[in-house]
Design an enzyme around this catalytic site. Sequence first.
Site, mmCIF file in Angstrom:
data_model
loop_
_atom_site.group_PDB
_atom_site.id
_atom_site.type_symbol
_atom_site.label_atom_id
_atom_site.label_comp_id
_atom_site.label_asym_id
_atom_site.label_seq_id
_atom_site.Cartn_x
_atom_site.Cartn_y
_atom_site.Cartn_z
ATOM 1 N N ASP A 151 -6.308 3.092 -21.134
ATOM 2 C CA ASP A 151 -6.074 2.997 -22.469
ATOM 3 C C ASP A 151 -7.076 1.823 -23.035
ATOM 4 O O ASP A 151 -7.661 1.154 -21.971
ATOM 5 C CB ASP A 151 -4.706 2.560 -22.812
ATOM 6 C CG ASP A 151 -4.105 2.707 -24.266
ATOM 7 O OD1 ASP A 151 -4.904 3.006 -24.927
ATOM 8 O OD2 ASP A 151 -2.912 2.536 -24.370
ATOM 9 N N ASP A 164 1.626 2.827 -21.858
ATOM 10 C CA ASP A 164 2.186 1.695 -22.105
ATOM 11 C C ASP A 164 3.469 2.413 -23.066
ATOM 12 O O ASP A 164 4.622 1.473 -23.006
ATOM 13 C CB ASP A 164 1.584 0.571 -22.925
ATOM 14 C CG ASP A 164 1.000 0.904 -24.425
ATOM 15 O OD1 ASP A 164 1.083 2.035 -24.282
ATOM 16 O OD2 ASP A 164 0.486 -0.034 -24.673
ATOM 17 N N GLU A 183 -5.041 4.127 29.871
ATOM 18 C CA GLU A 183 -3.848 4.240 30.844
ATOM 19 C C GLU A 183 -3.676 5.421 31.374
ATOM 20 O O GLU A 183 -3.125 5.573 32.527
ATOM 21 C CB GLU A 183 -2.570 3.915 29.784
ATOM 22 C CG GLU A 183 -2.254 2.557 29.311
ATOM 23 C CD GLU A 183 -1.435 2.179 27.967
ATOM 24 O OE1 GLU A 183 -1.235 0.985 27.850
ATOM 25 O OE2 GLU A 183 -1.045 3.349 27.628
ATOM 26 N N THR A 191 -0.412 -6.088 24.774
ATOM 27 C CA THR A 191 -1.729 -5.788 24.132
ATOM 28 C C THR A 191 -1.685 -5.069 22.654
ATOM 29 O O THR A 191 -2.421 -5.138 21.899
ATOM 30 C CB THR A 191 -2.675 -5.150 25.163
ATOM 31 O OG1 THR A 191 -2.258 -3.585 25.121
ATOM 32 C CG2 THR A 191 -2.688 -5.669 26.464
#
Length: 864
Positions: free
Chosen positions: A307, A590, A659, A689
């Site tokens: 606007d 608004d 892992e 970690t």
Amino acid sequence: MAPREGPRQAVPDATGLSSERAAALLRDSGPNVLPEAKPVPQWRKLLGELTHFFALMLWCAAVLAFVGGMPQLGVAIIVVVVVNGIFAHIQQERAQHAAAKLRGLLPAEVSVRRDGHPRRIPASELVPGDTVILTAGDRVPADVVLGLGSGCAADESLLTGESEAVPKISGEPAWGGTFLVNGAAEAEVIHTGANTRLAGIAKLTSGTVSPPTPLARELRRIVRLIAVVALAVAVVFFLLSLLVGIPWSAAFLFAIGVAVALVPEGLLPTVTLSLAMGAQRMAGRNALVRNLEAVETLGSTTFICTDKTGTLTQNRMNAVEVFTADGRVKVTGEGYLPVAGIEGTAVAAATRAALAARAASLGRAVQHGDEWRAEGDPMEAALDVLARRLSGSALENARPDKRFAFDPRRRRESVIAGTTLFVKGAPESVLPLCGASMDAASEEVDAMASRGLRVIAVARRELSGRVEDWLECEAEEAERDLVLLGLVALHDPPRQGVDEVIRTAREAGIRIGMITGDHPATAAAIAREIGLMGAPELVLEGSQLPEDEQILGAMLDRDGIVVSRVSPEQKLRVAKALQSRGHIVAMTGDGVNDGPALQEADIGVAMGLSGTDVAREASDLVLLDDHFGTIVAAIEQGRATYANIHRFLTYHLTDNVAELTPFIIWALSGGQFPLALGVLQILALDIGTDLLPALALGGEPPGKGVLKRAPERRHLMDRRLMFRVFCVLGPVEALVSMTAFSVVLFSGGWTRGDPQDAGLLMTASGAAFTAVVLGQLANAFACRSATQPPWNQGWFTNRLLLWAVLAELGALAVCLYVSPVSAALGQLPPPAIGFAVAVLAVPAVLAADWAHKKLRRSAGSRAE
């Protein structure tokens, strides 16, 4: 639902309650607030975090571990479940408290008549018998009966589910929580707080759970995908264990441990914390986020439909010119400082008529020392200031007999006072209703608008016949055969620095369009002044928008377009058309009529200072300062949050590769090569970690170049992330870890086929564990940016990460040198050669990360 009450013949008291009477009633009736639902006990919330899908799977694994004679594994799994549950609970509580804080910052006031004067009071202080002043866009603050008013309609969808507004006449009830979508009225409060109709419904809906957001659904898909992979890997290792001769019970527990270790238990709370931190940072920059997932969506915005008034301009209007039949008069002076009186009866008449034509007193000038300041609607306040400049005091108008409230389709408002009708509105709406030739006035309107001025036309009509008959007519019947009194030109200066913000948005690859209800010449003038207007210039009016959706989208899909005189329906079409072109649209608004467009847009942005309750309720983001620059600042933080989610996803998944590698090597060797890492060690790695560094990465501030590139349109787990994890960082970390393990084994005299020495195996395993921890330390710094190496960012610019890394090193020392802990994990401190190899994980990960980023930059340059 209770039957609709019939009209009640009641007219609100013109003076309202006295302060003393209102205070007494407030003591008797209590505050006008809905009864709060009974809060869910903290223990129940925590129990929920300990019993979701993943947690139940872990609880089962823990039970099986105890049954199978592995209490250490069972205890470790319980620790994982409890720590994760407590952490997730804390983050959810923080998010809820942040949302409550944001709600508390939003205004919750209402206009009432007290002691004979209009006042703004907190809605919680309303009492039965109060006279409230309602205008279009207001939320009805309590159950009321409408009195003086006209053209009223209420959105009762909250209560009835019907989206169509319900017309309201004097004497009819309006329910608390609904919205007045049209008209203006004064009403008498009949029920407040727990006695309102809304309070009864609130009791029924307090237990309703909102559906998951798109971001939440995607995160759940990611976690479930990883869980499926983890379970599949567990099945494979269970079968392999049986093939190499491991008893089925031990193989089963071993497989469960592998699956548990690979599930990213802390992923969802880490995302929640990152979004909450982003929302808090936005709040510090005057942008209140109404739902956390909107933080991430903001970062993907590609088109801002903004606007003009209040967002690009200061929303601090001054009346600078008045045009009447006697000529043009310039109003000197800046701001709201009083100046010498302006002579001229025509100017005074036009000003008085403009004030009289107000359907409600929405703005005024209040004296502060030697100057006047605006309160309420800036345009109305500017007219009030003009009147004070003319007469030295406010112009008091008689109480009108009938009001025709402002209507966005009529674009004007009027009142009947005695035998005179006063009209004020947009020139193109008022001038055609004036009988005499208006060519000169039309030319003057165009001239004023071309200078960026907002023009208001003021007219009147002397009514003939019985006044009572006119009080029963509709607006269109009364508002004709008008006599033009004058044109009032107002100037709303652009906000300071808005031109620079527009340049920043364009550098970020975001297109900007002005969507306004103002005159096209006024909108174009402001667009040129602030540098928003594109080249070649294109200024459209709402009536010129094509009906075909594809043609409309192609016409709008350009930077710097200006669309003026748009209706609510047209604003909604603009949002849909741009979305059909693939844009992520941020739409500002608004007014009550902006609600549909704000809801349709990907990000609805409401004004906190000048916006209506309807706009705020329909929005995802509320600007406390109504400044366009705040939108761009919020987008910057949204992009940072999106990048942070990628950062800790990369970090979480990288050590999963390291892992899992020992198990793959063990399986491929048929169990001949020792297992470098055990299940308990993997759990310790995840706790020591992943958690704290991932949280620190989730709080990474926006980078310097976050607004120097186009928005990223990709999924959270895309090919780029997967390549970086599984082809760059993860393999390097795994290689160093297995090298450290192998060096210690072979330097200790082990050869393939030899019996495994327990002490040697534990020291070698300690070396592998150390290499993964140090690799993750380097990985944390590498993940801070997807394009820049850590030394280009500064090693000390994220203090949270520094503390997390120190905690990570402390956890490593505990796992290696505290005997009960190291014994439980099945490892010992590595020898010097093992440490030397493990330390190489830091430069190896950083070097691989640097090479990958450099190759990506080179490929990008060649592609350009």
